[in-house]
Design an enzyme around this catalytic site. Structure first.
Site, PDB file in Angstrom:
ATOM      1  N   GLY A  10      14.383 -25.067  -6.307  1.00 31.08           N
ATOM      2  CA  GLY A  10      13.558 -25.504  -7.435  1.00 31.08           C
ATOM      3  C   GLY A  10      11.991 -25.066  -7.401  1.00 31.08           C
ATOM      4  N   GLY A  13       9.960 -24.371 -10.436  1.00 26.09           N
ATOM      5  CA  GLY A  13       9.383 -25.523 -11.378  1.00 26.09           C
ATOM      6  C   GLY A  13       8.159 -26.074 -11.224  1.00 26.09           C
ATOM      7  NE  ARG A  91      18.379 -39.101 -20.415  1.00 26.15           N
ATOM      8  CZ  ARG A  91      18.368 -40.092 -20.541  1.00 26.15           C
ATOM      9  NH1 ARG A  91      17.657 -40.773 -19.530  1.00 26.15           N
ATOM     10  NH2 ARG A  91      19.227 -41.177 -21.064  1.00 26.15           N
ATOM     11  CB  VAL A 128      11.908 -34.112  -4.850  1.00 29.92           C
ATOM     12  CG1 VAL A 128      10.792 -34.480  -5.864  1.00 29.92           C
ATOM     13  CG2 VAL A 128      11.103 -34.190  -3.791  1.00 29.92           C
ATOM     14  N   GLY A 129      14.651 -34.163  -6.616  1.00 33.26           N
ATOM     15  CA  GLY A 129      15.213 -34.002  -7.917  1.00 33.26           C
ATOM     16  C   GLY A 129      15.870 -35.420  -8.450  1.00 33.26           C
ATOM     17  CG  ASP A 158       7.483 -44.245  -7.616  1.00 35.58           C
ATOM     18  OD1 ASP A 158       7.068 -43.892  -8.307  1.00 35.58           O
ATOM     19  OD2 ASP A 158       8.370 -43.816  -6.847  1.00 35.58           O
ATOM     20  NE  ARG A 161       2.871 -41.521 -10.444  1.00 31.93           N
ATOM     21  CZ  ARG A 161       3.999 -41.088 -10.850  1.00 31.93           C
ATOM     22  NH1 ARG A 161       5.089 -41.600 -11.191  1.00 31.93           N
ATOM     23  NH2 ARG A 161       3.963 -39.905 -11.597  1.00 31.93           N
ATOM     24  CG  HIS A 186      11.441 -42.197  -8.233  1.00 35.41           C
ATOM     25  ND1 HIS A 186      10.091 -42.350  -8.445  1.00 35.41           N
ATOM     26  CD2 HIS A 186      11.669 -41.022  -9.276  1.00 35.41           C
ATOM     27  CE1 HIS A 186       9.542 -41.490  -9.277  1.00 35.41           C
ATOM     28  NE2 HIS A 186      10.493 -40.529  -9.879  1.00 35.41           N
TER      29      HIS A 186
END
Ligand code: NAX
Length: 326
Positions: A10, A13, A91, A128-129, A158, A161, A186
């Site tokens: 990916g 992306g 999604r 990660v995906g 997270d 963060r 997650h």
């Protein structure tokens, strides 16, 4: 010194595009360790992938030894030392969560099989995906000849963060805030826990009260990704790539011995009584390139209730993809 071969899926992306430049500039292994990149994308993006290869060449990174590009994981996972599995289907409009789980599950089933067949047996794999915990579970089940201990998903973002939110609240420098534990999935059920966090020489719990943690900190860490999408019009990309690099540094033994980190790892044999067939974020300790779950960090009863909600969500996700687990 041999080059370390790293696969990234990916890579065109949001996250992957940032990640490959961090990696090539020495983000995980330092600027003096040669690195070879195997870059994977869907077949339709073959021309763009060639363009990315050219951009990487144009940086003349001293650490970058070789670049291979393609779309077949059985080929591109050949002899790799580490893998960042970032590529996943987003999604789509009207898509049910269950449909997303299935669509991505199939991708990670195939990639697990490809790792099994092609990668070095000591490979480290970071998923990660999204949904990253369950995708990681699928990949490790399908890579039977690779130890499940060598797989992890990503809650490092997270954790970063949560540290940033806490620093802002208390007016501290973020470098003075020690690790915050992230429990569970997650997702919007993740649980940040500051029971063992220090701010400078003070316990974080003496600077903020539990009511603030439950009413403000917990939702703000959970909703941070959604807030960034609202403001930036795009999901977190460079911060996620940076966190992925940091997580791979953990998995390949670049951190000090006994460092505390939060990583979603295979839950078999965990000391907290969490279902043993999940990928679950626990407080972990580093031992070279191995991680062990720290058994001494059970949070308050109020937070533990939240942890069990996250466990329930992960059990439901797993049960929806049971046919992909072998
Ligand atoms: P993008 O949609 O921008 O990029 C995904 C890329 O993956 C696309 O270029 C697509 O062509 C490629 N791809 C799809 N299937 C593939 C396959 N089978 N093989 C190789 N490549 C494939 O998403 P982006 O914003 O980069 O996010 C990537 C994934 O990371 C998403 O699933 C996202 O939800 C997840 N995230 C996880 C985070 C975490 O902390 N765990 C944070 C960042 C990110 O949101």
């Amino acid at each position: 010194m041999d080059a370390i071969r790293c696969a990234v899926t990916g890579c065109l992306g949001n996250v992957g595009y940032n990640l490959v430049f961090f990696l090539a500039s020495g983000g995980v292994f330092g600027p003096h360790q040669k690195i070879s990149l195997n870059l994977l994308e869907i077949p339709d993006l073959a021309p763009q992938l060639e363009g990315l290869k050219m951009e990487l060449e144009d940086c003349a990174f001293p650490a970058l030894h070789e670049i291979r590009v393609g779309s077949d994981p059985f080929d591109l996972f050949g002899d790799i030392d580490c893998a960042f599995l970032v590529g996943a289907r987003p999604r789509g409009p009207g898509m049910e969560r269950k449909e997303l789980l299935q669509a991505n599950g199939v991708i990670f089933q195939r990639q697990g099989q490809a790792l099994d067949r092609s990668a070095k047996k000591r490979v480290r794999v970071l998923v990660v995906g999204n949904p990253c915990n369950t995708n990681c579970l699928i990949a490790l089940h399908n890579a039977k000849t690779i130890s499940p201990d060598q797989f992890a998903a990503l809650t490092r973002l997270d954790e970063f963060r949560a540290r940033a939110v806490l620093a802002k609240k208390t007016g501290a420098d973020v470098s003075d805030v020690s690790p915050v534990v992230i429990w569970g999935n997650h997702s919007s059920t993740l649980v940040p826990d500051i029971q063992h966090t220090m701010i400078g020489k003070k316990a974080a719990l003496s600077c903020v009260d539990e009511a603030w943690i439950l009413s403000t900190m917990l939702p703000s860490v959970r909703k941070r990704g959604a807030e960034i999408i609202k403001l930036r019009g795009k999901s977190s990309s460079a911060s996620a790539a940076f966190a992925a690099v940091s997580a791979m540094a953990v998995m390949t033994g670049q951190l000090e011995e006994n460092s505390l980190v939060s990583m979603p790892v295979f839950s078999k044999g965990n000391p907290y009584g969490i279902d043993p067939n999940l990928v679950f974020s626990f407080p972990c300790r580093t031992h070279g390139d191995r991680l062990t779950i720290d058994p001494s960090m059970r949070p308050s009863d109020a937070l533990w209730k939240e942890v069990l909600v996250s466990e329930k969500e992960l059990i439901e996700e797993r049960d929806a993809v049971r046919h992909l687990l072998v």
